[in-house]
Design a protein around this motif. Structure first.
Motif, PDB file in Angstrom:
ATOM      1  N   ASN A 147       0.815  -1.218   0.000  1.00 57.21           N
ATOM      2  CA  ASN A 147       0.000   0.000   0.000  1.00 57.21           C
ATOM      3  C   ASN A 147       0.843   1.261   0.000  1.00 57.21           C
ATOM      4  O   ASN A 147       1.984   1.261   0.461  1.00 57.21           O
ATOM      5  CB  ASN A 147      -0.926   0.018   1.229  1.00 57.21           C
ATOM      6  N   GLY A 148       0.277   2.313  -0.544  1.00 58.13           N
ATOM      7  CA  GLY A 148       0.979   3.593  -0.574  1.00 58.13           C
ATOM      8  C   GLY A 148       0.008   4.761  -0.607  1.00 58.13           C
ATOM      9  O   GLY A 148      -1.195   4.582  -0.776  1.00 58.13           O
ATOM     10  N   VAL A 193      -4.766  10.018  -0.205  1.00 55.53           N
ATOM     11  CA  VAL A 193      -5.498   8.755  -0.077  1.00 55.53           C
ATOM     12  C   VAL A 193      -4.472   7.647   0.152  1.00 55.53           C
ATOM     13  O   VAL A 193      -3.329   7.752  -0.296  1.00 55.53           O
ATOM     14  CB  VAL A 193      -6.352   8.415  -1.326  1.00 55.53           C
ATOM     15  N   LEU A 194      -4.871   6.622   0.891  1.00 57.68           N
ATOM     16  CA  LEU A 194      -4.012   5.455   1.069  1.00 57.68           C
ATOM     17  C   LEU A 194      -4.752   4.257   0.484  1.00 57.68           C
ATOM     18  O   LEU A 194      -5.911   4.029   0.817  1.00 57.68           O
ATOM     19  CB  LEU A 194      -3.723   5.196   2.550  1.00 57.68           C
ATOM     20  N   ALA A 195      -4.085   3.538  -0.410  1.00 56.62           N
ATOM     21  CA  ALA A 195      -4.726   2.373  -1.017  1.00 56.62           C
ATOM     22  C   ALA A 195      -3.650   1.424  -1.513  1.00 56.62           C
ATOM     23  O   ALA A 195      -2.448   1.737  -1.468  1.00 56.62           O
ATOM     24  CB  ALA A 195      -5.626   2.793  -2.171  1.00 56.62           C
ATOM     25  N   ASN A 196      -4.097   0.279  -2.001  1.00 58.17           N
ATOM     26  CA  ASN A 196      -3.178  -0.690  -2.569  1.00 58.17           C
ATOM     27  C   ASN A 196      -2.380  -0.032  -3.699  1.00 58.17           C
ATOM     28  O   ASN A 196      -2.946   0.622  -4.574  1.00 58.17           O
ATOM     29  CB  ASN A 196      -3.974  -1.881  -3.099  1.00 58.17           C
ATOM     30  N   ALA A 197      -1.063  -0.180  -3.656  1.00 61.16           N
ATOM     31  CA  ALA A 197      -0.189   0.524  -4.593  1.00 61.16           C
ATOM     32  C   ALA A 197      -0.483   0.147  -6.047  1.00 61.16           C
ATOM     33  O   ALA A 197      -0.409   0.997  -6.936  1.00 61.16           O
ATOM     34  CB  ALA A 197       1.271   0.238  -4.256  1.00 61.16           C
ATOM     35  N   THR A 198      -0.826  -1.114  -6.297  1.00 61.82           N
ATOM     36  CA  THR A 198      -1.103  -1.524  -7.671  1.00 61.82           C
ATOM     37  C   THR A 198      -2.361  -0.830  -8.188  1.00 61.82           C
ATOM     38  O   THR A 198      -2.435  -0.420  -9.340  1.00 61.82           O
ATOM     39  CB  THR A 198      -1.319  -3.042  -7.741  1.00 61.82           C
ATOM     40  N   VAL A 199      -3.348  -0.676  -7.291  1.00 59.15           N
ATOM     41  CA  VAL A 199      -4.599  -0.025  -7.674  1.00 59.15           C
ATOM     42  C   VAL A 199      -4.356   1.460  -7.937  1.00 59.15           C
ATOM     43  O   VAL A 199      -4.832   2.031  -8.920  1.00 59.15           O
ATOM     44  CB  VAL A 199      -5.654  -0.206  -6.564  1.00 59.15           C
TER      45      VAL A 199
END
Lengths: 244, 278
Positions: free
Chosen positions: B112-113, B200-206
């Motif tokens: 995540n990033g 925002v913080l979310a799955n890095a691939t997404v």
């Protein structure tokens, strides 16, 4: 199966959402009522342009889902850079005000028709009589039409307020942590939808009970004419009571 | 062969036979709003890394699969309510989820990033370009987080509700940022772009996939990438009582990870390898 300590702890968390739910309901219902009154007057004004614009507004807001209206106001409006740089953005930036605006505009459309129905239900003969007495339009409206219209529309308007209290649940779709928002978060943490949503439902039940009870008290107070007259009992001297 | 054994064997054969008859069709739920893991393509079909992987796994399990779309916030309750048999929706394995459902062997790692606007004060947060495992580099990660907290104090940060991203924020940024929870990552990306959110913080691939789209022009990743710890690994979610189905998924995933199929699909969809190590 049902874990009472979990029920109690989720109720304690859900209660924190009540102030927001109540605030959203009260502000949107009050603002909506003022708008609705204006719209109803436009509808009965006899002026074609005013009538038509009020009709168009009511048509659009009654004919589209509230959820869609909330999304348009929250996500839709923010797509316009001009709006993001306008004076309105500090308010529209907040999910809270977007929800209040959407709820108020929605209830205004429904309430306008309820108020219009109330106004039209007043006996035409009374209006004519008021005119014949020389009352001005405003005085007649205030003294003759409005008090009776209010009594006629109360049951339907009470319904609308109850619907609004429940509609505030949709505010949870735009990040607001009202009772439903907190319930959804609790469910996603505990995976126990039955307990959490039952408690959330009980809270809404309590809120709508208070609202509907308030409306019936108010209705009772303003309609003395509909009550059965108290049976006439001649006063008896207190001594006769002591015989028994 | 003793009589007991014969009976045991025939019971086993019988149950596996009936189980097989029931499992002719395995219904797999996905969210359909988490590109490139799973998403609805413009033509209405569900596509993505997990949809391709599901196809591979079903072939290896020799079952027929049916993919259904289900909103994220109800995806686990609906599994236990038997609306479908498995979840492949980038579900991270967490202890809390394990209380309710079972998980197969992992088929991906969760990374995540943060994404922010390139012209915002958060554009170059400490640790940009670095990567930390919350399992093996927790002290270093925490030091970085402390530095980031100084910059992020009081900002509005969006996450998808009930995800490992929201757990991460609650664990490491509690009280630092004004955290807002959304129904989907698409929605918080909207609010990042229109200025309601600072990060925002979310799955890095997404995030990486979303950042390539024209509507997210002007946004970028900032701060380090985090993996392990609360982000854990990603696996197929299953009902606890379906041990047989779990065994099938485990075998199919093990073989797909071992022969590089998962890595190939990951490179195809994410341009990075997210396949689980060891």
């Amino acid at each position: 199966m049902i874990d009472t300590s979990f029920l109690a702890s989720s109720l304690a968390t859900l209660v924190k959402g009540i102030p927001l739910t109540v605030q959203l309901s009260m502000i949107s219902v009050s603002v909506g009522a003022i708008l609705a009154f204006g719209l109803a007057l436009m509808r009965v004004s006899g002026n074609a342009a005013l009538d038509l614009s009020a009709r168009a507004y009511i048509f659009v807001y009654r004919g589209t889902p509230l959820l869609v209206q909330i999304y348009i106001i929250y996500y839709g409006l923010s797509q316009f850079p001009a709006l993001r740089h306008s004076f309105a953005w500090p308010y529209l930036r907040e999910a809270y005000w977007c929800a209040v605006i959407a709820l108020a505009l929605n209830t205004a459309a429904y309430s306008a028709e309820i108020i219009r129905g109330g106004i039209l239900s007043v006996n035409a003969g009374q209006v004519e009589a008021a005119r014949a007495c020389g009352m001005s339009q405003a005085l007649m409206f205030r003294r003759i039409v409005l008090p009776q219209a209010l009594r006629h529309m109360l049951p339907a308007y009470g319904n609308e307020v109850i619907l609004m209290i429940k509609s505030t649940a949709l505010a949870s779709t735009i990040t607001l942590m009202d009772v439903t928002g907190i319930a959804a978060k609790l469910v996603s943490e505990s995976y126990r939808p039955i307990e959490v949503f039952t408690m959330a439902g009980a809270i809404y039940l309590l809120l709508t009970f208070i609202a509907s009870h308030g409306f019936s008290l108010f209705e009772h107070a303003v309609t003395p004419d509909r009550r059965q007259p108290a049976p006439h009992r001649p006063a008896e001297p207190p001594e006769t009571l002591q015989h028994g | 062969m003793s009589l007991k054994r014969i009976i045991a064997a025939s019971v086993l054969a019988l149950t596996s036979f009936t189980a097989q008859a029931e499992e002719q069709t395995v219904r797999i739920a996905t969210e359909g709003a988490y590109a490139p893991w799973n998403f609805s393509a413009p033509n209405g079909t569900l596509q993505g890394f997990e949809m391709d992987l599901a196809k591979v796994l079903c072939e290896r399990m020799s079952v027929r699969c049916e993919i259904v779309a289900q909103n994220w916030d109800g995806i686990i309750p609906a599994l236990t309510a038997r609306k479908y048999d498995a979840i492949m929706a980038a579900v991270s394995v967490t202890p809390k989820r394990q209380e309710v459902i079972a998980f197969s062997k992992p088929y991906a790692a969760g990374i995540n990033g943060f994404a922010v606007l390139a012209d915002s004060p958060l554009a170059n947060m400490p640790g940009t370009g670095e990567s930390y495992s919350l399992d093996t580099q927790e002290t270093a990660a925490k030091a970085r987080i402390a530095e980031m907290a100084k910059v992020m104090k009081g900002t509005a940060t969006g996450v998808q509700g009930s995800t490992t991203a929201s757990t991460f924020m609650d664990t490491y940024f509690n009280g630092v940022v004004n955290l807002k929870e959304y129904k989907s990552t698409e929605e918080h990306n909207f609010d990042l772009m229109n200025g309601r959110l600072d990060a925002v913080l979310a799955n890095a691939t997404v995030l990486a996939a979303a950042l390539e789209k024209p509507d997210m022009k002007g946004a970028k990743l900032s701060g380090p990438l985090f993996s392990g710890g609360v982000f854990g690994v990603i696996a197929v979610g299953l009902r606890k009582e379906d041990a047989e189905l779990k065994a099938k998924f485990d075998a199919a995933i093990t073989s797909a990870v071992a022969d590089g199929t998962v890595r190939d699909l990951s490179m195809k969809w994410f341009k990075v390898d997210v396949s689980p190590r060891s």
